[in-house]
Motif scaffolding. Structure first.
Motif, PDB file in Angstrom:
ATOM      1  N   HIS A   1       0.944  -1.253  -0.087  1.00  0.00           N
ATOM      2  CA  HIS A   1      -0.061   0.161  -0.004  1.00  0.00           C
ATOM      3  C   HIS A   1       0.994   1.270  -0.011  1.00  0.00           C
ATOM      4  O   HIS A   1       0.700   2.256  -0.906  1.00  0.00           O
ATOM      5  CB  HIS A   1      -0.978  -0.112   1.153  1.00  0.00           C
ATOM      6  CG  HIS A   1      -1.618   1.259   1.542  1.00  0.00           C
ATOM      7  ND1 HIS A   1      -3.054   1.270   1.357  1.00  0.00           N
ATOM      8  CD2 HIS A   1      -1.253   2.544   1.949  1.00  0.00           C
ATOM      9  CE1 HIS A   1      -3.352   2.466   1.669  1.00  0.00           C
ATOM     10  NE2 HIS A   1      -2.511   3.334   2.109  1.00  0.00           N
TER      11      HIS A   1
ATOM     12  N   HIS B   1       1.678   4.566  -2.733  1.00  0.00           N
ATOM     13  CA  HIS B   1       1.903   6.024  -2.714  1.00  0.00           C
ATOM     14  C   HIS B   1       2.997   6.499  -3.149  1.00  0.00           C
ATOM     15  O   HIS B   1       3.604   7.307  -3.866  1.00  0.00           O
ATOM     16  CB  HIS B   1       1.792   6.263  -1.204  1.00  0.00           C
ATOM     17  CG  HIS B   1       0.398   6.098  -0.442  1.00  0.00           C
ATOM     18  ND1 HIS B   1      -0.689   6.487  -1.181  1.00  0.00           N
ATOM     19  CD2 HIS B   1       0.045   5.645   0.531  1.00  0.00           C
ATOM     20  CE1 HIS B   1      -1.690   6.404  -0.471  1.00  0.00           C
ATOM     21  NE2 HIS B   1      -1.335   5.729   0.667  1.00  0.00           N
TER      22      HIS B   1
ATOM     23  N   ASP C   1      -5.863   8.603   3.702  1.00  0.00           N
ATOM     24  CA  ASP C   1      -5.853   8.740   2.399  1.00  0.00           C
ATOM     25  C   ASP C   1      -7.138   9.830   1.832  1.00  0.00           C
ATOM     26  O   ASP C   1      -7.177  10.279   0.953  1.00  0.00           O
ATOM     27  CB  ASP C   1      -5.784   7.468   1.675  1.00  0.00           C
ATOM     28  CG  ASP C   1      -4.536   6.802   1.838  1.00  0.00           C
ATOM     29  OD1 ASP C   1      -3.474   7.622   2.128  1.00  0.00           O
ATOM     30  OD2 ASP C   1      -4.606   5.657   1.723  1.00  0.00           O
TER      31      ASP C   1
ATOM     32  N   PRO D   1      -0.250   7.990   5.441  1.00  0.00           N
ATOM     33  CA  PRO D   1      -0.622   6.356   6.237  1.00  0.00           C
ATOM     34  C   PRO D   1      -0.943   5.614   5.047  1.00  0.00           C
ATOM     35  O   PRO D   1      -1.268   5.972   3.888  1.00  0.00           O
ATOM     36  CB  PRO D   1      -1.899   6.809   7.061  1.00  0.00           C
ATOM     37  CG  PRO D   1      -2.118   8.195   6.881  1.00  0.00           C
ATOM     38  CD  PRO D   1      -1.384   8.820   6.023  1.00  0.00           C
TER      39      PRO D   1
HETATM   40 ZN   LIG Z   1      -2.525   5.275   2.572  1.00  0.00          ZN
END
Ligand SMILES: [Zn+2]
Length: 258
Positions: free
Chosen positions: A54, A58, A154, A258
């Protein structure tokens, strides 16, 4: 603790991560000895592998936009990528943000086609099929939870990017951070009173910590954006732009993702 580098990005473990592993291992041991221990630890490691993927979603998108990635840090409450900066263009911030949950939904989509065999809970618990099922659910939850509009989660960043197409950047951040703080505050309360309202047997302390963290991180990032706006305005006033390079000597705080 430094692990390894992926595409030049340093992956680090927070020391509390080992406490989590120890706690999970002990829990698994109490439940079913070696089978329980191995299965529990494997589940946690699989879960955090998805967290890293994840964050890489990003990070690799950010790198395409020329943004430096300082590190990816894993903590018991989740992962965090640290960036030098964040694109001020709403579309770029949106793409960089959505890339994280998109990875989770891609994993969910891929695992959808994995046959799990018998749908017997007892058999599934300590089997590979059980592990696949856990990873499937974890990614579904991770993707959805991160899309909560609680800045700087997000979903909150996506909200800021949308607002920034209509409002000045600082105002957009203020609104997104305010919505985020209300949601994070509510999250803390709900996590703590979960047993009273019949959600769980015990208060969800980890979730309360996570929401407190979101609350504080939202405020910190809003202040950082505000400070920069003020500085930028100040420097625009300074006719001699020759001094501008001096500003770069102190490293600005990282933008947390995050
Ligand atoms: Zn994230």
């Amino acid at each position: 603790m430094n692990l390894f580098r992926i595409r030049g990005i340093q992956l680090q473990l927070h020391f509390t991560f080992f406490l989590l592993i120890a706690f999970i291992a002990q829990d698994g041991w109490a439940e079913a000895r070696w089978a329980g221990l191995l299965w529990s630890v494997a589940t946690v490691l699989a879960f955090f592998t998805c967290v890293v993927l994840h964050e890489l979603g990003h990070s690799l998108t950010a790198m395409r936009f020329g943004i430096g990635v300082r590190r990816i840090l894993l903590m018991p409450i989740g992962g965090m990528a640290e960036f030098d900066d964040i694109p001020r263009q709403p579309l770029r911030e949106f793409l960089m943000t959505i890339a994280g949950p998109a990875v989770n939904f891609a994993i969910v989509g891929a695992l959808w086609f994995v046959p799990l065999g018998a749908d017997n809970d007892v058999v599934l618990r300590y089997s590979l099929a059980g592990l696949v099922e856990q990873v499937f659910v974890a990614n579904l939850v991770m993707g959805c939870f991160n899309l909560l509009p609680a800045f700087p989660m997000d979903g909150g960043r996506i909200l800021r990017a949308l607002l920034a197409t209509r409002l000045p950047y600082l105002r957009a951040t203020l609104w997104a951070a305010s919505v985020g703080k209300v949601l994070a505050g509510l999250g803390v309360v709900i996590a703590l009173i979960a047993p009273r309202i019949g959600l769980t047997d015990e208060p969800l302390y980890m979730l309360a910590v996570l929401f407190s963290f979101i609350f504080i991180a939202g405020e910190i990032e809003y202040r950082a954006v505000k400070r920069r706006e003020v500085e930028d305005a100040h420097w625009r006033d300074v006719v001699a732009r020759l001094y501008v390079p001096n500003r770069a000597t102190a490293e600005p705080p990282p933008v947390l993702f995050p």
